[in-house]
Enzyme design. Structure first.
Site, PDB file in Angstrom:
ATOM      1  N   GLY A 256       0.798  -1.221   0.000  1.00 54.97           N
ATOM      2  CA  GLY A 256       0.000   0.000   0.000  1.00 54.97           C
ATOM      3  C   GLY A 256       0.826   1.264   0.000  1.00 54.97           C
ATOM      4  N   ASP A 257       1.955   1.235   0.686  1.00 52.57           N
ATOM      5  CA  ASP A 257       2.867   2.381   0.720  1.00 52.57           C
ATOM      6  C   ASP A 257       3.304   2.734  -0.703  1.00 52.57           C
ATOM      7  OD1 ASP A 257       4.737   4.328   1.787  1.00 52.57           O
ATOM      8  OD2 ASP A 257       6.307   2.830   1.501  1.00 52.57           O
ATOM      9  N   ALA A 258       3.701   1.714  -1.458  1.00 47.87           N
ATOM     10  CA  ALA A 258       4.164   1.927  -2.830  1.00 47.87           C
ATOM     11  C   ALA A 258       3.024   2.400  -3.731  1.00 47.87           C
ATOM     12  CB  ALA A 258       4.765   0.634  -3.385  1.00 47.87           C
TER      13      ALA A 258
END
Length: 138
Positions: free
Chosen positions: A23-25
């Site tokens: 999700g960060d990416a």
């Protein structure tokens, strides 16, 4: 390749940290596309501006707003909590542990939406987040 990844990845069995990793990416890509579309091209300026959207504090703020506006579906809230409650072996940089954990939940939510193939919902929430950051100046 992208579709194959979503089909073969059993996101339901993933822990919150693995979902947050993805999700960060994913959220970062939305933010970068947005900044480039605004005409920003200098790496230093891009990086500095991106932190207004992707920092732990910004993500915790966005989740708080989502909860206030009851924007999340029950299953989305469950995945947020899975990320927030996950045991992390890395420590928060420049923020409190609570803020860091909430931002991990935010990232897990985006990881879940991506890996479950919910592109329309992902597009909607990413756009909502970007507009909220710009409107609220966080």
């Amino acid at each position: 390749m992208e579709e194959k990844l979503m089909i073969e990845t059993d996101y339901q069995q993933m822990n919150g940290i693995a979902l947050a990793y993805m999700g960060d990416a994913i959220y970062e890509v939305y933010v970068r596309q947005h900044l480039l579309a605004k005409g920003m091209t200098k790496p230093t300026k891009l990086h500095h501006r991106a932190t207004h959207y992707v920092s732990a504090k910004a993500q915790a703020f966005l989740i708080e707003k989502m909860l206030e506006q009851e924007l999340l579906e029950k299953e989305e809230l469950d995945y947020f909590k899975r990320g927030r409650n996950a045991k992390s072996y890395t420590s928060a940089k420049n923020t409190s542990v609570v803020t860091y954990r909430i931002s991990t939940g935010f990232e897990a939510l985006f990881g879940y939406l991506y890996l479950s193939g919910q592109k329309e919902r992902l597009d909607y929430l990413a756009q909502w987040c970007i507009e909220t950051v710009e409107r609220e100046g966080k």
